[in-house]
Design a protein around this motif. Structure first.
Motif: not given
Length: 435
Positions: A80-81, A84, A106, A122, A125, A129
């Motif tokens: 996830r980082q 980002d 992943r 992922i 997620y 975004k």
């Protein structure tokens, strides 16, 4: 809230050709109208998730040189980082698309069920975004070459369990691509080839690969995926002989297995060079057969014999590539994906931004040169002049004739052709006026 990875770097803007700012566009103005369309809509730039965020700086002779906050890439928190940071970079560059392999997003779980679960997690997620980002998904694909399970291929593996694992993996990646609104889905047969014919049934492996790709097309229609299915040619590396050697080989394969109307090609500059071709050659071959889909833009080091995946810096090469793309009607659902990576000594976050800025500028400069050549019409005029003899009725009738009739005409008319200059140097000089 930012990740802090790109602290001190402002969003990249167009400052024009006189700018000396290394973190500004000098030629890429996304809103500039070229041939009736925004430059951004012609070029359709994409960032490659694997080289920009997943690659650790290794080469065949040494391991990791990069240190990133999301390394080691072995848990979902760091995945996830990494996402980002990726979307922060997409926003800084104002790039319209990105691309991924499942293994980039992943961590490897060692079994299919957990790989699928973490991929779904992922991509959910990433989907969140994307809701607040201007960057969409150009394409997704499955990494079926890195893990040891793929050492003898995926669709072409002699073990049917590996074929099954590959099919299940591609289904999951197609579902994820569809969920994220991907414009295309790519299959790169990283180990679809052989090391020795002593242990290879080449015919059976090709048949299995053809059947596999037909399953992919069937599933595309089943789920209502409107994007394009693409295959990516590559010679040699990593297998001694890759079944997807170059554009012509892939086109023959697609025709053999009835896929010529369903699948197009994703062509890479570096792969063209490894096959002994130029990038413009591969694009022209695909365009001639109506199978040009998308491009991976990079370059190889001409003093090295392997796929170095460097960012493009040769404007004349890029211009000729885009010339053939524009002549073919553009990239459609495809785009210009930077399948390119930093040099392993380029350690800083700024290097990652500067590499993309430079690559996008080189592409924009080459693209504008290509558009200018098309609008000028000099190459078209030279081509028309060279083939002018074929516009005559007698020449056209000859194509529907036979050898007896043609020989009789040569004898009766005393045909004795004199060679005509190809004017190559004149045309090369013409191109250099624009680049």
């Amino acid at each position: 809230m930012t990740t802090g990875f790109f602290d001190g770097i402002a969003p990249i803007t167009f400052e024009g050709p006189d700018s000396t700012n290394p973190l500004a566009y000098r030629h890429y103005n996304p809103d500039e109208i070229v041939m009736g369309k925004r430059m951004a809509d012609h070029l359709r730039f994409a960032v490659a998730y694997w080289h920009s965020f997943a690659w650790e700086g290794g080469d065949p002779f040494g391991g990791q040189t990069f240190e990133r906050p999301w390394y080691p890439q072995d848990d979902m928190g760091r995945a996830r980082q990494k996402a980002d940071v990726a979307f922060e970079m997409f926003d800084l560059l104002n790039v319209p698309y990105f691309c991924w392999h499942d293994a980039d997003l992943r961590p490897e779980q060692g079994n299919f069920a957990d790989n699928l679960s973490t991929l779904e997690e992922i991509t959910d997620y990433i989907g969140q975004k994307m809701e607040s980002s201007k960057t969409g998904l150009l394409w997704g694909t499955a990494n079926m070459f890195s893990d040891r399970r793929w050492m003898s291929g995926a669709a072409t593996n002699p073990d049917p369990d590996v074929f099954a694992f590959a099919a299940a993996t591609v289904k999951g990646c197609m579902d994820a691509t569809h969920k994220l609104g991907g414009q295309n889905y790519v299959l790169w047969g990283g180990r679809e080839g052989y090391e020795t014919l002593l242990n290879t049934d080449l015919g059976q492996e090709l048949d299995h690969m053809g059947r596999f790709l037909n399953m992919v097309v069937d599933y595309k229609h089943k789920i209502g995926f409107k994007g394009t299915i693409l295959v990516e040619p590559k010679p040699q590396e990593p297998s001694k002989h890759q079944y997807d050697f170059d554009a012509a080989t892939c086109i023959g394969f697609l025709r053999k297995y009835g896929l010529e109307n369903e699948v197009k090609l994703n062509l890479e500059q570096g792969h063209a060079i490894l096959a002994g071709h130029s990038f413009e050659h591969e694009i022209a071959v695909a365009a001639a057969e109506g199978m040009l889909g998308s491009i991976d833009m990079n370059r190889n080091d001409y003093q090295s014999g392997w796929d170095t995946d460097q960012f493009p810096n040769n404007v004349p090469e890029v211009a000729l590539a885009y010339y053939h793309i524009l002549k073919a009607g553009g990239l459609g659902t495809g785009g210009t994906n930077f399948d390119a990576k930093l040099r392993r000594q380029s350690l800083d976050a700024q290097d990652l931004i500067a590499a993309h800025v430079g690559g996008m500028d080189v592409c924009a400069r080459g693209f504008k040169a290509a558009a200018a050549m098309i609008e000028d019409g000099g190459l078209d005029a030279a081509l028309a002049d060279r083939y002018a003899g074929w516009t005559g009725a007698e020449a056209q009738e000859m194509l529907n004739s036979d050898l007896d009739s043609i020989q009789a005409r040569v004898l009766s008319q005393g045909i004795n052709p004199a060679p005509q200059s190809g004017r190559q140097e004149v045309l090369e000089n013409y191109v250099n006026r624009f680049v």
